[in-house]
Design an enzyme around this catalytic site. Sequence first.
Site, short mmCIF file in Angstrom:
data_model
loop_
_atom_site.label_atom_id
_atom_site.label_comp_id
_atom_site.label_asym_id
_atom_site.label_seq_id
_atom_site.Cartn_x
_atom_site.Cartn_y
_atom_site.Cartn_z
N HIS A 128 0.87 -1.19 0.00
CA HIS A 128 0.00 0.00 0.00
C HIS A 128 0.91 1.24 0.00
CE1 HIS A 128 -3.42 2.40 0.27
NE2 HIS A 128 -3.94 2.04 1.44
N GLN A 131 -0.27 5.01 0.84
CA GLN A 131 -0.51 5.25 2.26
C GLN A 131 0.79 5.57 2.99
OE1 GLN A 131 -3.59 5.07 4.26
NE2 GLN A 131 -2.11 6.18 5.53
N ASP A 231 -2.47 -1.42 12.24
CA ASP A 231 -3.47 -1.59 11.19
C ASP A 231 -4.50 -2.57 11.71
OD1 ASP A 231 -4.79 -1.53 8.74
OD2 ASP A 231 -3.42 -2.93 7.77
#
Length: 330
Positions: A128, A131, A231
């Site tokens: 990702h 991000q 996360d």
Amino acid sequence: MARHFLRDDDLTPAEQKQVLALALEMAGDRFAHQPLVGPRTVAIMFDKSSTRTRVSFVTGVAELGGSPMVLEAASSQLGRGESIADTTRVLTRMVSAIVWRTFGQERIAEMAAHATVPVVNALTDEFHPCQVLADLQTIAQHTGGLADGEAALAGRSLAYLGDGANNMAHSYLLGGATAGMHVRIASPATHRPDPGIVADAAAIAQRTGGSVTLTEDPREAVTGATAVITDTWVSMGQEGEDGRGQQTFAPYQVTDELMELSGGIFLHCLPAYRGKEVSSSVIDGPASVVWDEAENRLHAQKALLTWLLTRDDRDDRGEGDEAAAPGGRR
């Protein structure tokens, strides 16, 4: 030749600094750069659900003067069996860039192989990277990591707690090492990062002065860390494992006690589940910068698109700091 951003190490340390400097500038003046005036169109494709990625890319393309075209898998021919290669050949004749949130990394790599315009990874199962650009920008903003308008992150430490085998851990390893940071991943032994990605990050860290640490001890990871990050314990598509996840990852919940050991800031890419991966008192407390982090998705992605669309082509002729490798990796 188009440059792509498929994983975090597709940018060299110098290039990452350029993108972050531009992101910091754009956070101060959202309309200073408009490389998509025309308007030029950016295709933004979703195979997975999204809130922040969708809003930040659609808003960002519009603020850059362009036209965002959102394509859902279910309503496109790609979702009905058209090959990635054929879809890409059509899109690249009509749009200026392609942003894709999809499943396996091999899918976006195949798209990049057939694209004549930049392809940006908006999330895959393995990485990702957009991000992490936003997170690095946030760390720089909140920890005094700025020098002459640039993100001065080298030597700072980043501790990630939870599922070390997911896309966020992989991107923190590569992106943090590229920034010269000391990246610490605390996870159960059953959920360690991919060894190949760890090796890639360690090799980068050797050049940038950073380091990579894997541990099962969350206290070891967070002690003195500039930023503590977590996360969700259950990634998209793994919701059926929620019960097992709570049992496996419970020791890695970010609590006030761990934040005191750090003395740093708290980040979470969101959505967050209070009482699971993070306590309410942490995410809603004074160390939390998650809302600035979410906003920085907009600035970092605008900066990335601007850099990809306006960069100096000399880099692809081997006149930059290092010659480009296949796929843009260096």
